[in-house]
Design a protein around this motif. Structure first.
Motif, PDB file in Angstrom:
ATOM      1  N   TYR A  96      11.661   1.352  -7.986  1.00  0.00           N
ATOM      2  CA  TYR A  96      10.569   0.762  -8.775  1.00  0.00           C
ATOM      3  C   TYR A  96       9.216   0.999  -8.111  1.00  0.00           C
ATOM      4  O   TYR A  96       8.206   1.145  -8.808  1.00  0.00           O
ATOM      5  CB  TYR A  96      10.820  -0.725  -9.006  1.00  0.00           C
ATOM      6  N   CYS A  97       9.194   1.046  -6.790  1.00  0.00           N
ATOM      7  CA  CYS A  97       7.952   1.411  -6.083  1.00  0.00           C
ATOM      8  C   CYS A  97       7.448   2.767  -6.550  1.00  0.00           C
ATOM      9  O   CYS A  97       6.268   2.935  -6.895  1.00  0.00           O
ATOM     10  CB  CYS A  97       8.220   1.485  -4.574  1.00  0.00           C
ATOM     11  N   GLN A  98       8.345   3.743  -6.525  1.00  0.00           N
ATOM     12  CA  GLN A  98       7.968   5.107  -6.867  1.00  0.00           C
ATOM     13  C   GLN A  98       7.571   5.219  -8.336  1.00  0.00           C
ATOM     14  O   GLN A  98       6.606   5.909  -8.685  1.00  0.00           O
ATOM     15  CB  GLN A  98       9.124   6.066  -6.565  1.00  0.00           C
ATOM     16  N   LEU A  99       8.312   4.542  -9.215  1.00  0.00           N
ATOM     17  CA  LEU A  99       7.989   4.589 -10.637  1.00  0.00           C
ATOM     18  C   LEU A  99       6.641   3.933 -10.912  1.00  0.00           C
ATOM     19  O   LEU A  99       5.835   4.453 -11.700  1.00  0.00           O
ATOM     20  CB  LEU A  99       9.087   3.892 -11.452  1.00  0.00           C
ATOM     21  N   LEU A 100       6.379   2.799 -10.254  1.00  0.00           N
ATOM     22  CA  LEU A 100       5.087   2.129 -10.454  1.00  0.00           C
ATOM     23  C   LEU A 100       3.925   3.010 -10.008  1.00  0.00           C
ATOM     24  O   LEU A 100       2.893   3.085 -10.682  1.00  0.00           O
ATOM     25  CB  LEU A 100       5.067   0.801  -9.692  1.00  0.00           C
ATOM     26  N   ALA A 122      -3.608  -0.300 -22.764  1.00  0.00           N
ATOM     27  CA  ALA A 122      -3.209  -1.706 -22.833  1.00  0.00           C
ATOM     28  C   ALA A 122      -1.696  -1.850 -22.928  1.00  0.00           C
ATOM     29  O   ALA A 122      -1.094  -2.725 -22.298  1.00  0.00           O
ATOM     30  CB  ALA A 122      -3.883  -2.373 -24.033  1.00  0.00           C
ATOM     31  N   GLU A 123      -1.062  -0.988 -23.714  1.00  0.00           N
ATOM     32  CA  GLU A 123       0.399  -1.032 -23.848  1.00  0.00           C
ATOM     33  C   GLU A 123       1.077  -0.634 -22.532  1.00  0.00           C
ATOM     34  O   GLU A 123       2.084  -1.230 -22.138  1.00  0.00           O
ATOM     35  CB  GLU A 123       0.851  -0.082 -24.965  1.00  0.00           C
ATOM     36  N   LEU A 124       0.520   0.353 -21.869  1.00  0.00           N
ATOM     37  CA  LEU A 124       1.082   0.757 -20.584  1.00  0.00           C
ATOM     38  C   LEU A 124       0.954  -0.358 -19.552  1.00  0.00           C
ATOM     39  O   LEU A 124       1.851  -0.554 -18.721  1.00  0.00           O
ATOM     40  CB  LEU A 124       0.391   2.024 -20.073  1.00  0.00           C
ATOM     41  N   ALA A 151       3.491  -4.298 -16.046  1.00  0.00           N
ATOM     42  CA  ALA A 151       3.722  -5.695 -15.649  1.00  0.00           C
ATOM     43  C   ALA A 151       5.217  -6.012 -15.608  1.00  0.00           C
ATOM     44  O   ALA A 151       5.693  -6.711 -14.703  1.00  0.00           O
ATOM     45  CB  ALA A 151       3.002  -6.637 -16.609  1.00  0.00           C
ATOM     46  N   CYS A 152       5.975  -5.504 -16.557  1.00  0.00           N
ATOM     47  CA  CYS A 152       7.436  -5.702 -16.568  1.00  0.00           C
ATOM     48  C   CYS A 152       8.088  -5.027 -15.373  1.00  0.00           C
ATOM     49  O   CYS A 152       8.977  -5.601 -14.717  1.00  0.00           O
ATOM     50  CB  CYS A 152       8.031  -5.149 -17.863  1.00  0.00           C
ATOM     51  N   LEU A 153       7.643  -3.812 -15.088  1.00  0.00           N
ATOM     52  CA  LEU A 153       8.176  -3.090 -13.934  1.00  0.00           C
ATOM     53  C   LEU A 153       7.838  -3.802 -12.633  1.00  0.00           C
ATOM     54  O   LEU A 153       8.679  -3.895 -11.725  1.00  0.00           O
ATOM     55  CB  LEU A 153       7.619  -1.665 -13.902  1.00  0.00           C
ATOM     56  N   ALA A 154       6.629  -4.327 -12.545  1.00  0.00           N
ATOM     57  CA  ALA A 154       6.196  -5.045 -11.343  1.00  0.00           C
ATOM     58  C   ALA A 154       7.016  -6.319 -11.148  1.00  0.00           C
ATOM     59  O   ALA A 154       7.327  -6.700 -10.010  1.00  0.00           O
ATOM     60  CB  ALA A 154       4.708  -5.372 -11.427  1.00  0.00           C
ATOM     61  N   ALA A 155       7.376  -6.981 -12.244  1.00  0.00           N
ATOM     62  CA  ALA A 155       8.198  -8.191 -12.155  1.00  0.00           C
ATOM     63  C   ALA A 155       9.588  -7.867 -11.613  1.00  0.00           C
ATOM     64  O   ALA A 155      10.137  -8.594 -10.773  1.00  0.00           O
ATOM     65  CB  ALA A 155       8.304  -8.854 -13.527  1.00  0.00           C
ATOM     66  N   GLU A 156      10.181  -6.768 -12.077  1.00  0.00           N
ATOM     67  CA  GLU A 156      11.488  -6.339 -11.575  1.00  0.00           C
ATOM     68  C   GLU A 156      11.387  -5.948 -10.102  1.00  0.00           C
ATOM     69  O   GLU A 156      12.287  -6.237  -9.298  1.00  0.00           O
ATOM     70  CB  GLU A 156      11.995  -5.153 -12.395  1.00  0.00           C
TER      71      GLU A 156
END
Length: 295
Positions: free
Chosen positions: A240-244, A261-263, A268-273
């Motif tokens: 998730y680090c690399q994807l973010l 805005a959609e991205l 935000a969802c990725l950051a929560a995971e």
């Protein structure tokens, strides 16, 4: 000394000679290294013909296990041998395989989000994967097995000097030092530190597995299970680090208006995971410390 012919992947009917037992007799670490090398050669041959995700994963695993064994041999040699030339030989192949693997993981994770906004980002990732595949295919073809044989001819002489008892003792000391380092280090000082902790976990874990193999022990202990869980969870966190990093760069360079805005919502969802993974790692770190306190 007994020699065994090994088929060179990608070169029809061409074989190289590799020593598999020493003149000093039974040597478990030598046999272990021979097994790892054989596994790598098989993976290289498969991947040269075209690889699946599992093929690529196996190639990377085989290289990682070789690197662990080189490190152990270097420690055992007390300065008489070092792994630098072996690492240099494998560097570009391993790096190229890592780039493909990262692209595959990014595509796999982002594929879980059904959002039209991601179409352009998925295309962007696909282009990255195509370039990474091209680089990997080149590295697979140019990897020099003959040079590996030259380097291993020196390495084998070192291995011939190591009796099983010495290997078990020294490897045990190395693993104990790795455990001490893992216990004393602040895992969460920064992202780089946590990534390095995963490398140290894998090294220490793999060295302990080598000791188990040489001692003919089959049942992993409690600490092995915690190591496995921590390695996997930090790996999940790192993915998730690399994807973010990738999607944030894409959003900055390519998105505007509503798409941006959609991205941001997806980010935000990725950051929560990502944060949830960090919390899981904190719990595993506490379990690790508790297990060591009981030893």
């Amino acid at each position: 000394m007994i020699y065994s012919p090994i088929l060179v992947p990608g070169r029809r009917n061409e074989r190289v000679i590799f020593p598999v037992t020493s003149i000093m007799g039974e040597n478990s670490l030598l046999q272990h290294y021979t097994d790892l090398r054989t596994s790598f050669c098989k993976s290289l041959e498969i991947c040269r013909e075209g690889y699946s995700k599992s093929d690529l994963h196996q190639l990377r695993v085989s290289i990682k296990k070789l690197r662990t064994t080189w490190l152990l041999i270097e420690a055992l040699s007390h300065g008489k041998w070092n792994r630098d030339e072996h690492l240099a030989l494998f560097f570009q192949l391993f790096d190229a395989a890592g780039e493909v693997r990262e692209a595959q993981i990014n595509l796999n994770i982002i594929g879980q989000y059904d959002n039209p906004t991601l179409v352009s980002y998925v295309t962007y990732l696909g282009e990255q994967q195509t370039r990474a595949n091209e680089q990997l295919l080149e590295q697979l073809q140019v990897f020099d097995l003959e040079q590996l044989n030259v380097l291993d001819s020196v390495l084998i002489q070192q291995l011939a000097d190591f009796g099983d008892e010495e290997v078990i003792r020294e490897a045990g000391l190395y693993a104990a030092e790795g455990i001490r380092h893992l216990l004393e280090t602040d895992w969460f000082a920064d992202d780089r530190t946590l990534h390095d902790i995963r490398k140290q976990l894998k090294l220490t874990h793999d060295v302990r597995l080598i000791v188990m193999k040489l001692k003919h022990e089959e049942k992993p202990d409690e600490l092995h299970e915690t190591f496995d869980a921590a390695i996997n969870q930090i790996g999940h966190w790192h993915d998730y680090c690399q994807l973010l990093k990738s999607i944030r760069k894409f959003a900055t360079d390519n998105a505007s208006g509503q798409e941006s805005a959609e991205l941001d919502k997806i980010i935000a969802c990725l950051a929560a995971e990502h944060e949830a993974s960090r919390l899981e790692i904190q719990q595993l770190r506490a379990e690790y410390a508790a297990q060591l306190s009981r030893k």
